[in-house]
Write an enzyme that holds these catalytic residues in place. Structure first.
Site, PDB file in Angstrom:
ATOM      1  N   TRP A 181       0.958  -0.998  -0.355  1.00  0.00           N
ATOM      2  CA  TRP A 181       0.533  -0.397   0.033  1.00  0.00           C
ATOM      3  C   TRP A 181       1.001   1.320   0.107  1.00  0.00           C
ATOM      4  O   TRP A 181       2.000   1.140   0.830  1.00  0.00           O
ATOM      5  CB  TRP A 181      -0.794   0.212   0.935  1.00  0.00           C
ATOM      6  CG  TRP A 181      -2.275   1.018   1.417  1.00  0.00           C
ATOM      7  CD1 TRP A 181      -2.718   1.328   0.705  1.00  0.00           C
ATOM      8  CD2 TRP A 181      -1.306   2.625   1.542  1.00  0.00           C
ATOM      9  NE1 TRP A 181      -3.265   3.650   1.038  1.00  0.00           N
ATOM     10  CE2 TRP A 181      -2.399   3.118   2.307  1.00  0.00           C
ATOM     11  CE3 TRP A 181      -0.275   3.307   2.799  1.00  0.00           C
ATOM     12  CZ2 TRP A 181      -2.047   4.865   2.413  1.00  0.00           C
ATOM     13  CZ3 TRP A 181      -0.002   3.867   2.748  1.00  0.00           C
ATOM     14  CH2 TRP A 181      -1.264   4.857   3.384  1.00  0.00           C
ATOM     15  N   GLU A 222      -3.561  -2.967  -2.104  1.00  0.00           N
ATOM     16  CA  GLU A 222      -4.606  -2.637  -0.905  1.00  0.00           C
ATOM     17  C   GLU A 222      -4.681  -0.671  -2.010  1.00  0.00           C
ATOM     18  O   GLU A 222      -3.824  -0.197  -2.596  1.00  0.00           O
ATOM     19  CB  GLU A 222      -3.988  -2.698  -0.011  1.00  0.00           C
ATOM     20  CG  GLU A 222      -5.631  -1.315   1.277  1.00  0.00           C
ATOM     21  CD  GLU A 222      -4.284  -1.712   2.786  1.00  0.00           C
ATOM     22  OE1 GLU A 222      -4.979  -1.050   3.880  1.00  0.00           O
ATOM     23  OE2 GLU A 222      -3.666  -1.908   2.843  1.00  0.00           O
ATOM     24  N   LYS A 224      -7.392   2.639  -2.214  1.00  0.00           N
ATOM     25  CA  LYS A 224      -7.499   3.658  -0.686  1.00  0.00           C
ATOM     26  C   LYS A 224      -7.992   4.741  -1.348  1.00  0.00           C
ATOM     27  O   LYS A 224      -8.233   4.625  -3.042  1.00  0.00           O
ATOM     28  CB  LYS A 224      -6.329   4.018   0.290  1.00  0.00           C
ATOM     29  CG  LYS A 224      -6.925   5.121   0.484  1.00  0.00           C
ATOM     30  CD  LYS A 224      -5.789   5.390   1.900  1.00  0.00           C
ATOM     31  CE  LYS A 224      -6.015   6.295   3.367  1.00  0.00           C
ATOM     32  NZ  LYS A 224      -5.164   6.285   4.468  1.00  0.00           N
ATOM     33  N   ASP A 256      -9.405  -2.531   2.696  1.00  0.00           N
ATOM     34  CA  ASP A 256      -9.431  -2.618   4.235  1.00  0.00           C
ATOM     35  C   ASP A 256     -11.120  -1.919   3.942  1.00  0.00           C
ATOM     36  O   ASP A 256     -11.276  -0.576   3.409  1.00  0.00           O
ATOM     37  CB  ASP A 256      -7.947  -1.329   3.830  1.00  0.00           C
ATOM     38  CG  ASP A 256      -8.450  -0.491   5.236  1.00  0.00           C
ATOM     39  OD1 ASP A 256      -9.486  -0.184   6.247  1.00  0.00           O
ATOM     40  OD2 ASP A 256      -7.313  -0.460   6.278  1.00  0.00           O
ATOM     41  N   HIS A 259     -11.149   2.265   3.591  1.00  0.00           N
ATOM     42  CA  HIS A 259     -10.457   2.623   2.263  1.00  0.00           C
ATOM     43  C   HIS A 259     -11.877   2.950   0.389  1.00  0.00           C
ATOM     44  O   HIS A 259     -11.249   2.511   0.568  1.00  0.00           O
ATOM     45  CB  HIS A 259      -9.632   2.020   1.437  1.00  0.00           C
ATOM     46  CG  HIS A 259      -8.363   2.059   2.400  1.00  0.00           C
ATOM     47  ND1 HIS A 259      -6.782   1.399   2.219  1.00  0.00           N
ATOM     48  CD2 HIS A 259      -8.245   2.544   3.572  1.00  0.00           C
ATOM     49  CE1 HIS A 259      -6.286   1.788   3.084  1.00  0.00           C
ATOM     50  NE2 HIS A 259      -6.533   2.644   4.185  1.00  0.00           N
ATOM     51  N   HIS A 283      -7.774  -6.266   5.781  1.00  0.00           N
ATOM     52  CA  HIS A 283      -8.140  -5.208   6.831  1.00  0.00           C
ATOM     53  C   HIS A 283      -9.281  -4.478   7.335  1.00  0.00           C
ATOM     54  O   HIS A 283      -9.355  -4.015   7.325  1.00  0.00           O
ATOM     55  CB  HIS A 283      -6.795  -3.315   6.347  1.00  0.00           C
ATOM     56  CG  HIS A 283      -5.804  -3.874   5.856  1.00  0.00           C
ATOM     57  ND1 HIS A 283      -4.811  -3.222   6.021  1.00  0.00           N
ATOM     58  CD2 HIS A 283      -4.410  -5.940   6.415  1.00  0.00           C
ATOM     59  CE1 HIS A 283      -3.392  -4.272   6.298  1.00  0.00           C
ATOM     60  NE2 HIS A 283      -3.593  -5.322   6.428  1.00  0.00           N
ATOM     61  N   ASP A 291     -11.297   7.423   6.179  1.00  0.00           N
ATOM     62  CA  ASP A 291     -10.282   6.300   6.589  1.00  0.00           C
ATOM     63  C   ASP A 291      -9.634   6.716   8.587  1.00  0.00           C
ATOM     64  O   ASP A 291      -8.087   7.004   8.069  1.00  0.00           O
ATOM     65  CB  ASP A 291      -8.931   5.541   6.159  1.00  0.00           C
ATOM     66  CG  ASP A 291      -8.085   4.745   6.196  1.00  0.00           C
ATOM     67  OD1 ASP A 291      -8.099   3.501   6.769  1.00  0.00           O
ATOM     68  OD2 ASP A 291      -6.775   4.468   6.608  1.00  0.00           O
ATOM     69  N   ASP A 293      -9.645   4.972  10.934  1.00  0.00           N
ATOM     70  CA  ASP A 293      -8.580   3.912  11.825  1.00  0.00           C
ATOM     71  C   ASP A 293      -9.130   3.719  13.598  1.00  0.00           C
ATOM     72  O   ASP A 293      -8.621   3.690  13.949  1.00  0.00           O
ATOM     73  CB  ASP A 293      -6.838   3.893  11.645  1.00  0.00           C
ATOM     74  CG  ASP A 293      -6.958   3.614   9.836  1.00  0.00           C
ATOM     75  OD1 ASP A 293      -6.706   2.481   9.839  1.00  0.00           O
ATOM     76  OD2 ASP A 293      -5.991   4.824   9.407  1.00  0.00           O
ATOM     77  N   ASP A 323      -6.617  -3.643  11.204  1.00  0.00           N
ATOM     78  CA  ASP A 323      -5.522  -2.496  11.609  1.00  0.00           C
ATOM     79  C   ASP A 323      -6.176  -1.278  11.742  1.00  0.00           C
ATOM     80  O   ASP A 323      -6.794  -0.741  11.237  1.00  0.00           O
ATOM     81  CB  ASP A 323      -5.506  -2.005   9.098  1.00  0.00           C
ATOM     82  CG  ASP A 323      -4.723  -1.104   8.856  1.00  0.00           C
ATOM     83  OD1 ASP A 323      -4.329  -0.477  10.393  1.00  0.00           O
ATOM     84  OD2 ASP A 323      -4.745  -0.272   7.394  1.00  0.00           O
TER      85      ASP A 323
END
Length: 416
Positions: A181, A222, A224, A256, A259, A283, A291, A293, A323
């Site tokens: 990524w 990955e 995004k 993810d 993303h 993820h 994103d 997180d 993640d």
């Protein structure tokens, strides 16, 4: 009759084999990400976190050394049921005796401490090249840079990470998922969208030209939507990453769930990809706005993602990794809540009468399907969860928080 036996009886009345569900769950590996413990700082630089991501908060007790980080992860492992893997970023190389190697010169020996840690705990290791927080991120670009010196540096970093991933798999005997990524992109509208993607494609192809055993190393790409400072254009978009994986043998798509656009859900994408890919990777995070997180919770989309993996018999086809990184709360708690929440989601999925629900759908018995789907939600799931935790020798209820408070008082508070 115990509460577990009573709960088991309720589930079995709907055709759910509870013992099989528990046995399946305890053998399904989930990767625990090292970067929650130190706010994605790593050990190979002293500068700030840059390159399209950031961590907010300044809670006490951030891990500052490999020893502190590994001790913190041990505490988390002791509080969480289920089978674990490690997930390590390249910036967590451990240098000793004054040695240093830049990212394009990293070697397996720089990760021996991680291998020793994993082998002592019977864990595999997943890996991530670190394409951020480095002076060679030029104008926000790495693998897509028009500057050949910059691009070559990061290609060599990727190749080094392939070799390290092979080392992890050889040493642990467990396949290593290596995820590519980058935050490459532009803050404002670019005049050339194709050129960076052509360079990015070529760079990843060069990285994957490094020899490796495809049974042991599982490279991923990955995507995004955007990142901090690259809001208008991301080179590694969803379309790019998915198409690259589909057209390059042995390369997996990694999704993810933070993303994507806010109206998209990864739970719906999982079965779509399983139609075409032998294996995929995830993820798992919690995107509050994008994103962001946030720590994984036992919420609706988390449950749905787990359901799609389980109901499609894909636990052996989906590589699952956490993640997220939150520096505003106790980091050990963040790890523990997230891991336990994903375990709950998997258990909830395994206790769902999936075959019965599928049969109702196929028979167009949609009224009964809705009814049963709702009734299942109030079955005594908690009693099965507590039994599972007891069988795994970890705390079954909120008592684990007391252990974290003690750890904070005796260990974390002393890190000044």
């Amino acid at each position: 009759m115990s509460r577990y036996d009573e709960a088991k009886k309720r589930y079995e009345a709907l055709g759910v084999d509870v013992e099989k569900a528990l046995e399946t769950l305890k053998n399904a590996p989930v990767s625990l990400h090292c970067w929650q413990g130190d706010d994605v700082r790593g050990f190979d630089h002293d500068g700030p976190l840059t390159g399209g991501i950031q961590t907010t908060g300044n809670y006490m007790g951030r891990a500052r050394t490999p020893e502190e980080l590994m001790a913190d992860m041990d505490k988390v492992i002791s509080l969480c049921p289920g089978k674990k893997k490690l997930n390590v970023h390249a910036c967590y190389a451990v240098f000793e005796n004054g040695e240093f190697a830049d990212r394009d010169k990293l070697e397996p020996k720089h990760f021996k401490k991680w291998v020793d840690f994993a082998k002592e705990r019977n864990m595999g290791i997943d890996f991530n090249p670190t394409f951020f927080s480095h002076p060679m991120v030029k104008d926000g670009l790495t693998l897509s840079s028009p500057d050949e010196e910059t691009r070559k540096f990061w290609i060599e970093h990727g190749k080094a990470c392939i070799r390290i991933s092979q080392y992890f798999a050889d040493e642990t005997g467990i396949p290593c998922v290596m995820n590519i990524w980058t935050g490459d992109g532009y803050k404002d509208i670019p005049s050339d969208r194709l050129g960076p993607r052509e360079r990015y494609k070529d760079s990843i192809e060069q990285i994957l030209s490094e020899p490796y055993d495809k049974n042991k190393v599982k490279p991923c790409v990955e995507s995004k939507v955007f990142g901090i400072g690259v809001e208008s254009y991301t080179v590694g978009s969803a379309e790019f990453a998915l198409t690259f994986a589909a057209t390059h043998d042995g390369c997996l798509p990694l999704m993810d769930n933070g993303h994507y656009h806010p109206t998209e859900v990864v739970s719906d994408k999982i079965p779509a990809l399983l139609c075409f890919f032998p294996e995929i990777a995830l993820h798992i995070t919690r995107p509050v706005r994008w994103d962001s997180d946030h720590v994984v919770l036992f919420d609706d989309e988390t449950k749905e993602m787990a359901k799609e993996i389980v109901r499609n018999n894909a636990l052996n086809r989906v590589y699952m990794a956490l993640d997220y990184f939150d520096a505003s709360i106790n980091r050990i708690l963040a790890w523990t809540v997230g891991f336990r929440s994903w375990q709950k989601a998997l258990l909830n999925a395994l206790l769902t009468p999936n075959e019965k629900l599928k049969e109702l759908q196929d028979n167009n018995s949609l009224s009964e399907l809705m009814m049963l789907s709702e009734e299942v939600k109030t079955l005594p799931f908690g009693d099965i969860w507590e039994h599972y935790c007891e069988s795994e020798n970890v705390p079954k209820d909120e008592s684990w928080f007391n252990e974290i408070k003690t750890y904070e008082e005796t260990v974390l508070a002393k890190r000044v």
